[in-house]
Design a protein around this motif. Structure first.
Motif, PDB file in Angstrom:
ATOM      1  N   GLU A 165      -7.791   0.854   3.517  1.00 39.54           N
ATOM      2  CA  GLU A 165      -7.165   2.107   3.090  1.00 39.54           C
ATOM      3  C   GLU A 165      -7.986   3.326   3.499  1.00 39.54           C
ATOM      4  O   GLU A 165      -7.434   4.420   3.656  1.00 39.54           O
ATOM      5  N   ASP A 224       0.859  -1.187   0.000  1.00 38.97           N
ATOM      6  CA  ASP A 224       0.000   0.000   0.000  1.00 38.97           C
ATOM      7  C   ASP A 224       0.897   1.239   0.000  1.00 38.97           C
ATOM      8  O   ASP A 224       1.958   1.252   0.637  1.00 38.97           O
ATOM      9  N   LEU A 251      -3.400  -0.128  -3.174  1.00 39.62           N
ATOM     10  CA  LEU A 251      -2.376  -1.167  -3.119  1.00 39.62           C
ATOM     11  C   LEU A 251      -1.995  -1.581  -4.534  1.00 39.62           C
ATOM     12  O   LEU A 251      -2.808  -1.528  -5.459  1.00 39.62           O
TER      13      LEU A 251
END
Length: 268
Positions: free
Chosen positions: A127, A34, A171
């Motif tokens: 995220e 990420d 990612l």
């Protein structure tokens, strides 16, 4: 049930699955990472490495590993895993979590925005949590972070196709050769170079490293590539995810790739 194998597991469920005698959980260090990427063609990040580095030092990677990924990840400094032969060990410590250092870079930034936006997708819910944590820390150095969620197809259209963003979190994956972690992401004009990063010196090093058959020469080039990416900071890395898969305990000879694809050639 009728499912033999799952290759996408919520991190919070892994320990529960491990306790089930009917399920085998496979986990290895992966090549999926990420990152936080910056639009290098537009203000406020264009020609503003100090602003990019300020954000790089405001990421609490260890808390992300422990609290968001439930320990199934490790902090990342550069694009390439530490286990890869192309990794440059001198990059360790290139970025960390240090709000005082983040403030120093921010004070040197020009321009020095007080508000920026980040685009994330609920396709990758971890995220969104990373963005929320970053939002708290950037506030401490004087930056308000606006989190904009987009469905995956819209995220692709706005970020990848149109470059309509300031900051993005997503990612990306790699492979076994160092080239897999660098060329397609950082060479001018490549479709996955979503930051629109363009540097003639970088392009030349990437081309030379890709074409050389001398591993020692390639290793030296990839070390220089990593150092330059740290200096230029078109993106900063957050974590490397472990690759975790759950399967029926009766499944035999499954081989982990470390990526999201799967190899069933030996499975029975």
């Amino acid at each position: 049930g009728n499912v033999d194998l799952l290759n996408t597991l919520p991190s919070k469920d892994v320990e529960t699955l491990k306790a089930d005698a009917n399920i085998a959980v496979y986990a290895i260090d992966g090549v999926v990472r990420d990152h936080i990427g910056f639009n290098m063609e537009k203000a406020p990040f264009k020609d503003n490495p100090n602003l990019r580095k300020a954000i790089g030092w405001a990421i609490d990677r260890q808390t992300i590993v422990d609290s968001i990924m439930y320990g199934l990840a490790s902090p990342a400094q550069v694009a390439i895993p530490t286990s890869n032969w192309g990794y440059d060990a001198s990059t360790e410590g290139a970025f960390g979590y240090d709000l005082e250092k983040a403030k120093e870079f921010y004070e040197q930034a020009d321009p020095k925005p007080t508000e920026i936006s980040v685009k994330v997708s609920p396709t990758y819910p971890e995220e969104i949590k990373m963005a929320e944590l970053l939002q708290q820390d950037l506030a401490k150095i004087g930056i308000s972070l606006k989190i904009e969620q987009r469905e995956w197809s819209t995220w692709i259209d706005e970020v990848v196709s149109k470059g309509d963003y300031e900051v993005e979190i997503v990612l990306i994956s790699g492979g076994s050769d160092p080239d897999d972690f660098f060329y397609q992401w950082h060479h001018t004009g490549e479709v996955f170079n979503i930051w629109r990063y363009s540097d003639p010196e970088m392009d030349k090093m990437l081309e030379d490293a890709r074409s050389s058959v001398d591993q020692a020469a390639r290793k030296d080039l990839y070390a220089k590539i990593q150092q330059k990416l740290i200096a230029d900071a078109p993106l900063v890395h957050i974590i490397y995810r472990q690759s975790v898969i759950a399967a029926r305990a009766a499944l035999k000879d499954f081989v982990m790739t470390g990526r999201y694809d799967m190899d069933f050639r030996t499975v029975w």
